[in-house]
Motif scaffolding. Structure first.
Motif, PDB file in Angstrom:
ATOM      1  N   MET A  51     -41.931 113.539 -31.009  1.00  0.00           N
ATOM      2  CA  MET A  51     -42.974 113.710 -31.965  1.00  0.00           C
ATOM      3  C   MET A  51     -43.439 112.335 -32.749  1.00  0.00           C
ATOM      4  O   MET A  51     -44.522 112.201 -33.099  1.00  0.00           O
ATOM      5  CB  MET A  51     -42.727 114.677 -32.891  1.00  0.00           C
ATOM      6  N   HIS A  52     -42.323 111.665 -32.786  1.00  0.00           N
ATOM      7  CA  HIS A  52     -42.396 110.251 -33.526  1.00  0.00           C
ATOM      8  C   HIS A  52     -43.236 110.235 -34.736  1.00  0.00           C
ATOM      9  O   HIS A  52     -43.900 109.476 -35.279  1.00  0.00           O
ATOM     10  CB  HIS A  52     -43.673 109.225 -32.651  1.00  0.00           C
ATOM     11  N   ASP A  53     -42.937 111.240 -35.522  1.00  0.00           N
ATOM     12  CA  ASP A  53     -43.351 111.591 -36.850  1.00  0.00           C
ATOM     13  C   ASP A  53     -42.658 112.313 -37.626  1.00  0.00           C
ATOM     14  O   ASP A  53     -41.812 113.153 -37.166  1.00  0.00           O
ATOM     15  CB  ASP A  53     -44.726 112.234 -36.795  1.00  0.00           C
ATOM     16  N   HIS A  54     -42.545 112.405 -38.981  1.00  0.00           N
ATOM     17  CA  HIS A  54     -41.796 113.313 -39.971  1.00  0.00           C
ATOM     18  C   HIS A  54     -40.323 113.152 -39.731  1.00  0.00           C
ATOM     19  O   HIS A  54     -39.478 114.257 -39.590  1.00  0.00           O
ATOM     20  CB  HIS A  54     -42.237 114.815 -39.821  1.00  0.00           C
ATOM     21  N   TYR A  55     -39.872 111.960 -39.729  1.00  0.00           N
ATOM     22  CA  TYR A  55     -38.418 111.733 -39.368  1.00  0.00           C
ATOM     23  C   TYR A  55     -37.675 110.930 -40.626  1.00  0.00           C
ATOM     24  O   TYR A  55     -36.815 110.638 -40.643  1.00  0.00           O
ATOM     25  CB  TYR A  55     -37.983 111.064 -38.368  1.00  0.00           C
ATOM     26  N   TYR A  67     -33.517 110.334 -35.283  1.00  0.00           N
ATOM     27  CA  TYR A  67     -34.142 108.951 -35.164  1.00  0.00           C
ATOM     28  C   TYR A  67     -33.420 107.962 -35.584  1.00  0.00           C
ATOM     29  O   TYR A  67     -33.725 106.992 -36.217  1.00  0.00           O
ATOM     30  CB  TYR A  67     -35.501 109.156 -35.983  1.00  0.00           C
ATOM     31  N   SER A  68     -32.009 108.146 -35.207  1.00  0.00           N
ATOM     32  CA  SER A  68     -31.275 107.108 -36.275  1.00  0.00           C
ATOM     33  C   SER A  68     -30.095 106.608 -34.978  1.00  0.00           C
ATOM     34  O   SER A  68     -29.708 107.231 -34.283  1.00  0.00           O
ATOM     35  CB  SER A  68     -30.097 107.763 -36.908  1.00  0.00           C
ATOM     36  N   SER A  74     -42.630 100.749 -33.861  1.00  0.00           N
ATOM     37  CA  SER A  74     -43.412 101.992 -34.502  1.00  0.00           C
ATOM     38  C   SER A  74     -42.494 102.836 -35.458  1.00  0.00           C
ATOM     39  O   SER A  74     -43.098 103.483 -35.997  1.00  0.00           O
ATOM     40  CB  SER A  74     -43.986 102.979 -33.153  1.00  0.00           C
ATOM     41  N   CYS A  75     -41.327 102.553 -35.674  1.00  0.00           N
ATOM     42  CA  CYS A  75     -40.577 103.131 -36.751  1.00  0.00           C
ATOM     43  C   CYS A  75     -40.999 102.490 -38.121  1.00  0.00           C
ATOM     44  O   CYS A  75     -41.529 101.392 -38.257  1.00  0.00           O
ATOM     45  CB  CYS A  75     -39.168 102.545 -36.581  1.00  0.00           C
ATOM     46  N   ASP A  94     -37.499 106.792 -30.542  1.00  0.00           N
ATOM     47  CA  ASP A  94     -37.325 105.689 -31.561  1.00  0.00           C
ATOM     48  C   ASP A  94     -35.784 105.538 -31.830  1.00  0.00           C
ATOM     49  O   ASP A  94     -35.401 104.427 -32.290  1.00  0.00           O
ATOM     50  CB  ASP A  94     -38.006 106.408 -32.894  1.00  0.00           C
ATOM     51  N   ALA A  95     -35.183 106.398 -31.169  1.00  0.00           N
ATOM     52  CA  ALA A  95     -33.282 106.250 -31.426  1.00  0.00           C
ATOM     53  C   ALA A  95     -32.921 105.906 -29.934  1.00  0.00           C
ATOM     54  O   ALA A  95     -31.941 106.523 -29.407  1.00  0.00           O
ATOM     55  CB  ALA A  95     -32.766 107.308 -32.052  1.00  0.00           C
TER      56      ALA A  95
END
Ligand code: FES
Length: 268
Positions: A51-55, A67-68, A74-75, A94-95
């Motif tokens: 999703m790359h969003d709302h993390y 996401y950690s 993009s983070c 992202d992670a």
């Protein structure tokens, strides 16, 4: 069936049973629940990871464990506690530095192996129920030979648990400085459960208490081994509980970030 020529001397012939199994209980129930549970979790996690969003919740510094650490360019900058050195393509999580190791840690876990061998590969689906495959190769050949790397994925998972712990500490934040809310409890619960699952690992138990001739000469390791052994008995439950706490933590951060509801604040 073993022929008379190859059967070991003295071994009895197996009874000629035509039925697939003589079990009349609901032996299929546990594999079915496992397929549903693991399938639903993997589907949810896949959607969230790509999703790359709302993390990230900027006001309280809540970061979802999915996401950690956030390491692509993009983070959100504040969410990237360890730098942003990978390209931000949608196909790259992202992670990306941690998720593959966590996946391999769970895939090679002794409990999960039993669960997915039985439920997805039907090998065998239950005791006294025939294998779903003609041949049984065990874990002696590629790719299942790789299951033996579990100990090394345990080391990686321990480091990742440290990172998740650091995230939970950084989350005691509010726009006024220090803060404490329901989100902190959710993050802390997740971290505690992750540690419990990680150190209850069979490899961890062997690393701590294995290859010793005398426990009496290693009292600290013995004490640690008894703690780990007590947790190890609950390893299956912890495997499922941590799937639940991971999804709950991620969903809570998603909901706050998307503005579906506000965090319940106790301090600031
Ligand atoms: S045996 Fe399950 S995590 Fe190591």
């Amino acid at each position: 069936m073993t022929s008379t020529a190859t059967r070991p001397r003295g071994a009895r012939a197996r009874a000629a049973i035509t039925a697939k199994t003589l079990r009349t209980d609901r032996w299929w129930f546990a594999p079915l629940i496992t397929v549903i549970g693991l399938g639903a979790w993997v589907a949810y996690a896949t959607v969230r990871v790509f999703m790359h969003d709302h993390y990230w919740v900027d006001a309280y510094h809540y970061l979802t464990p999915f996401y950690s650490p956030c390491v692509t360019d993009s983070c959100v900058e504040q969410a990237s506690h360890f730098g942003r050195f990978l390209p931000g393509w949608w196909i790259i999580p992202d992670a990306a530095l941690t998720l593959p190791f966590l996946l391999l840690f769970r895939l090679t876990c002794y409990y999960y192996r039993k669960a997915y061998y039985r439920s997805f590969w039907l090998s065998p689906p239950a005791c006294a129920v025939p294998d779903g495959h003609k041949e049984y190769g065990g874990e002696t050949r590629f790719p299942l030979l790789g299951q033996n790397l579990h100990r090394y994925f345990f080391y990686a998972a321990a480091i990742i648990s440290l990172i998740n712990t650091w995230d939970a500490i950084l989350a005691f934040h509010s726009p006024k400085g220090f803060g404490f809310g329901l989100g902190n409890l959710v993050l802390l619960l997740n971290v505690v459960m992750l540690w419990a699952y990680t150190i209850s690992c069979h490899s961890c138990r062997h690393i701590i208490g294995g290859r010793l001739k005398h426990f009496s000469k290693h009292p600290v390791r013995y004490r640690a081994w008894t703690v780990v052994s007590a947790l190890n008995v609950r390893h299956m439950q912890l495997a499922w509980i941590t799937l639940g706490t991971l999804a709950l933590t991620d969903f809570y951060v998603l909901a706050l970030s998307a503005g579906w509801f506000n965090d319940l604040r106790f301090i600031n």
